[in-house]
Design a protein around this motif. Structure first.
Motif, short mmCIF file in Angstrom:
data_model
loop_
_atom_site.label_atom_id
_atom_site.label_comp_id
_atom_site.label_asym_id
_atom_site.label_seq_id
_atom_site.Cartn_x
_atom_site.Cartn_y
_atom_site.Cartn_z
N TRP A 166 0.86 -1.18 0.00
CA TRP A 166 0.00 0.00 0.00
C TRP A 166 0.90 1.23 0.00
O TRP A 166 2.08 1.16 0.34
N LYS A 167 0.35 2.37 -0.41
CA LYS A 167 1.14 3.58 -0.52
C LYS A 167 1.63 4.03 0.85
O LYS A 167 0.92 3.93 1.85
N LYS A 168 2.86 4.53 0.87
CA LYS A 168 3.40 5.07 2.11
C LYS A 168 2.55 6.26 2.57
O LYS A 168 2.05 7.03 1.76
N TYR A 169 2.40 6.35 3.87
CA TYR A 169 1.67 7.45 4.50
C TYR A 169 0.20 7.48 4.10
O TYR A 169 -0.46 8.52 4.18
N GLN A 170 -0.32 6.33 3.69
CA GLN A 170 -1.72 6.28 3.28
C GLN A 170 -2.65 6.40 4.48
O GLN A 170 -2.43 5.76 5.51
N ALA A 171 -3.66 7.24 4.35
CA ALA A 171 -4.68 7.37 5.39
C ALA A 171 -5.78 6.36 5.09
O ALA A 171 -6.55 6.53 4.15
#
Length: 300
Positions: free
Chosen positions: A272-277
């Motif tokens: 998953w994308k880094k720093y994903q909320a």
């Protein structure tokens, strides 16, 4: 640009007519035509190739570009709105996945099944594609999670390694002489017509195993879905390099799978994308997924 107008534009591209789109949107045709003209004036481009009345509407190059962007914008907006669809302590919402073809998708399914028992109002959406497709959907925010095989760029993604690995092999007809072999050596394939996926073509491990430059291989076809490649193999087009466990043979489809000798194994990751909320639903899924992988490692 208003989101409402982008939805109008997509409705026209889908129905290929203003009248059909107006009917589906429950607005008048003059109103829809005026909105589309205002959109073109705002962007300073022509979006439609306007022909004779009654003919299907075709998109200009600018219209094709806008359609791609509008689909992304609308999908991301819908996904964001769904993330806030919470009612009290009941978790609702949608989780989006993109995955390459691998048996490891079973981990997604098992996790979804367990979470379904606790949160039956979560809905799951999965799209298939190779690594380039997975990364594109992740980067554009159209997928919460992806499954990637092989080397993963940990500078861009967070990742959770799965406790399983995939192996390469060759799909061939049962009546082929190589079907008698227990495993396939590189030299067995040098003179054979090969059907390769985009991932195989760019996979350095496979090229090293083959010990041949790509230009010297007889690549007769490429594929994105193993099912379609299997049909081509069944019809005698060539030999498909694919991963194990992707096809379950019934015994009457005339095909068999033979592993590559000393086959390079592919690590598999949930990414998953880094720093994903995360939405609450996606957070609970990741939490449950960790438990599934830990329990699998404990059993094996």
């Amino acid at each position: 640009m208003e989101l409402r107008v982008l939805r109008y534009f997509l409705a026209v591209t889908k129905s290929e007519s203003v009248s059909g789109a107006a009917e589906s949107l429950n607005i008048t045709q003059p109103t829809l035509s005026r909105q589309l003209m205002e959109l073109e004036n705002e962007l300073g481009v022509t979006l439609f190739q306007r022909g004779k009345r009654g003919h299907k509407i075709a998109l200009t190059e600018a219209g094709i570009f806008l359609r791609e962007r509008a689909e992304e914008i609308v999908a991301l907006t819908d996904k964001t709105e769904a993330a806030f669809s919470l009612s009290g302590d009941t978790v609702t919402g949608d989780i989006y996945f993109c995955a390459g073809e691998t048996d490891a998708v079973r981990f997604l399914a098992r996790t979804a099944k367990k979470l379904q028992e606790r949160c039956p109002r979560i809905h799951y959406h999965i799209s298939s594609g190779d690594s380039a497709d997975v990364e594109e959907r992740l980067d554009k925010g159209l997928a919460d999670f992806g499954i990637l095989l092989g080397v993963v760029d940990l500078a861009r993604y967070d990742a959770l390694a799965l406790p399983v690995r995939d192996k390469w092999g060759v799909l061939m007809r049962l009546d082929d002489p190589m079907a008698k072999l227990k495993s396939i050596r590189p030299k067995d394939l040098y003179d054979k017509p090969l059907i390769l996926s985009r991932q195989v073509i760019s996979d350095a491990q496979i090229l090293r195993w083959l010990n041949r430059p790509r230009a010297e291989l007889n690549i007769v076809a490429s594929y994105s879905l193993a099912y379609n490649a299997a049909i081509m193999t069944a019809e005698g087009v060539g030999y498909t390099l694919t991963l194990d466990k992707l096809r379950h043979f019934s015994g009457d489809d005339g095909l068999c799978f033979r592993p590559l000798e000393n086959s390079p194994e592919l690590p598999i990751y949930l990414v998953w994308k880094k720093y994903q909320a995360f939405s609450r639903a996606a957070f609970l899924f990741l939490e449950q997924f960790r438990k599934e992988t830990e329990e699998h490692e404990a059993r094996y």
